[in-house]
Design an enzyme around this catalytic site. Structure first.
Site, PDB file in Angstrom:
ATOM      1  N   LYS A  16       0.833  -1.218   0.000  1.00 42.44           N
ATOM      2  CA  LYS A  16       0.000   0.000   0.000  1.00 42.44           C
ATOM      3  C   LYS A  16       0.863   1.262   0.000  1.00 42.44           C
ATOM      4  CE  LYS A  16      -2.074  -0.495   4.006  1.00 42.44           C
ATOM      5  NZ  LYS A  16      -1.529  -1.729   4.557  1.00 42.44           N
ATOM      6  N   ARG A  91      -9.165   0.964   9.561  1.00 40.78           N
ATOM      7  CA  ARG A  91      -8.672  -0.372   9.887  1.00 40.78           C
ATOM      8  C   ARG A  91      -9.778  -1.245  10.479  1.00 40.78           C
ATOM      9  NH1 ARG A  91      -3.068   0.545   9.163  1.00 40.78           N
ATOM     10  NH2 ARG A  91      -1.900  -0.950  10.380  1.00 40.78           N
ATOM     11  N   ARG A 125      11.609  -5.480   4.909  1.00 40.95           N
ATOM     12  CA  ARG A 125      11.373  -4.077   4.571  1.00 40.95           C
ATOM     13  C   ARG A 125      12.345  -3.148   5.310  1.00 40.95           C
ATOM     14  NH1 ARG A 125       5.349  -2.075   4.930  1.00 40.95           N
ATOM     15  NH2 ARG A 125       5.467  -2.630   7.122  1.00 40.95           N
ATOM     16  N   ARG A 158      11.567  -0.910  10.924  1.00 45.49           N
ATOM     17  CA  ARG A 158      10.576  -0.470  11.912  1.00 45.49           C
ATOM     18  C   ARG A 158      10.539  -1.425  13.099  1.00 45.49           C
ATOM     19  NH1 ARG A 158       5.175   0.484   8.499  1.00 45.49           N
ATOM     20  NH2 ARG A 158       4.385  -0.577  10.343  1.00 45.49           N
ATOM     21  N   ARG A 169       0.232  -8.611  13.757  1.00 44.23           N
ATOM     22  CA  ARG A 169      -0.407  -7.577  12.922  1.00 44.23           C
ATOM     23  C   ARG A 169      -1.249  -8.216  11.819  1.00 44.23           C
ATOM     24  NH1 ARG A 169       4.567  -4.582  11.052  1.00 44.23           N
ATOM     25  NH2 ARG A 169       3.157  -3.361   9.790  1.00 44.23           N
TER      26      ARG A 169
HETATM   27  P1  AMP Z   1       1.130   0.678   9.508  1.00 45.22           P
HETATM   28  O1  AMP Z   1       2.293   1.597   9.307  1.00 45.22           O
HETATM   29  O2  AMP Z   1      -0.078   1.110   8.735  1.00 45.22           O
HETATM   30  O3  AMP Z   1       1.471  -0.767   9.292  1.00 45.22           O
HETATM   31  O4  AMP Z   1       0.712   0.809  11.066  1.00 45.22           O
HETATM   32  C1  AMP Z   1       1.604   0.449  12.094  1.00 45.22           C
HETATM   33  C2  AMP Z   1       0.845   0.331  13.406  1.00 45.22           C
HETATM   34  O5  AMP Z   1       0.239   1.588  13.737  1.00 45.22           O
HETATM   35  C3  AMP Z   1      -0.317  -0.658  13.387  1.00 45.22           C
HETATM   36  O6  AMP Z   1       0.110  -1.984  13.668  1.00 45.22           O
HETATM   37  C4  AMP Z   1      -1.219  -0.098  14.486  1.00 45.22           C
HETATM   38  O7  AMP Z   1      -0.711  -0.410  15.771  1.00 45.22           O
HETATM   39  C5  AMP Z   1      -1.064   1.392  14.286  1.00 45.22           C
HETATM   40  N1  AMP Z   1      -2.055   1.943  13.329  1.00 45.22           N
HETATM   41  C6  AMP Z   1      -1.826   2.469  12.106  1.00 45.22           C
HETATM   42  N2  AMP Z   1      -2.963   2.885  11.528  1.00 45.22           N
HETATM   43  C7  AMP Z   1      -3.952   2.612  12.423  1.00 45.22           C
HETATM   44  C8  AMP Z   1      -5.361   2.780  12.413  1.00 45.22           C
HETATM   45  N3  AMP Z   1      -6.002   3.306  11.363  1.00 45.22           N
HETATM   46  N4  AMP Z   1      -6.042   2.383  13.522  1.00 45.22           N
HETATM   47  C9  AMP Z   1      -5.428   1.845  14.588  1.00 45.22           C
HETATM   48  N5  AMP Z   1      -4.108   1.636  14.657  1.00 45.22           N
HETATM   49  C10 AMP Z   1      -3.360   2.017  13.581  1.00 45.22           C
END
Ligand code: AMP
Length: 215
Positions: A16, A91, A125, A158, A169
């Site tokens: 994404k 989400r 990554r 990360r 996740r």
């Molecule tokens: P991402 O970078 O999108 O993979 O997000 C990393 C982490 O941030 C996720 O595993 C969640 O803990 C948190 N996170 C990101 N976006 C959201 C969202 N829309 N709602 C809740 N937690 C989020």
């Protein structure tokens, strides 16, 4: 001017973020990644950041209210007037209804990837600390080890891209985020693209879908 309000939906590691960066360059609309907004809040040690970190380290979703607070502030910035690409939001169904209360959405692109590929993609990554560019140690390595091709920034892994957290996740995605596919399908807004080849092939698929939808 045409507004383009997009959601990119897909599991962690579905690409994404990479596709969102291409769309940003081509259509000149910002990529809004709630993951990035949260990571910045954690780095800056804001109140939201301190609360969010506990959930992020566990591979769990941060409470809806906290994420909405960050998102609303970001959407109110002037660069969102021409539209935006949401990467990582919504989400869950509650976030989708929160979003529909504050803005309209034109199109949801669902990126589908074979489950077994995802863990490998995420654990390999690496992200640029300075500009956020995304690499993969095997599939798209930087030209110079651990340095960004664009800005020479340092590449890092990360905290939540380790195998153990990645599995959590992915589980969170299956139970909470996947139901959004059905949700947006029923609203007639969802298009699914299967990511079974290279980043560039995927980019072409995304571009042709956007052309078909917006021009
Ligand atoms: P991402 O970078 O999108 O993979 O997000 C990393 C982490 O941030 C996720 O595993 C969640 O803990 C948190 N996170 C990101 N976006 C959201 C969202 N829309 N709602 C809740 N937690 C989020």
């Amino acid at each position: 001017m045409t507004q383009i309000k997009l959601i990119l939906l897909g599991a962690p590691g579905s690409g994404k973020g990479t596709q969102a960066k291409f769309i940003t360059e081509k259509y000149n609309i910002p990529q809004i990644s709630t993951g990035d907004l949260l990571r910045n809040a954690v780095k800056d040690q804001t109140e939201v950041g301190k609360k969010a970190k506990v959930f992020m380290d566990e591979g769990k979703l941060v409470p809806d209210k906290l994420v909405l607070e960050l998102l609303e502030a970001r959407l109110a910035e002037p660069d969102c007037e021409a539209g935006f690409i949401l990467d990582g939001y919504p989400r869950n169904i509650a976030q989708a209804t929160d979003l529909e209360r504050i803005t309209e959405i034109d199109l949801v692109i669902n990126i589908e990837v074979d489950f077994n590929l995802l863990v490998e993609r995420i654990t390999g990554r690496r992200t640029c600390k300075t500009c956020g560019a995304i690499y993969h140690i095997i599939y798209s390595p930087p030209k110079r080890k651990a340095l960004c091709n664009n800005c020479s920034g340092e590449l890092y892994q990360r905290d939540d891209d380790t195998e153990e957290t990645v599995k959590k996740r992915l589980k969170t995605y299956e139970t909470q985020t996947k139901p959004l596919i059905e949700y947006f399908l029923k609203k007639g807004k969802l298009r699914t693209l299967v990511s079974d080849s290279t980043i560039d092939m995927m980019r072409l698929k995304v571009e042709s879908l956007l052309k078909e939808t917006f021009y």
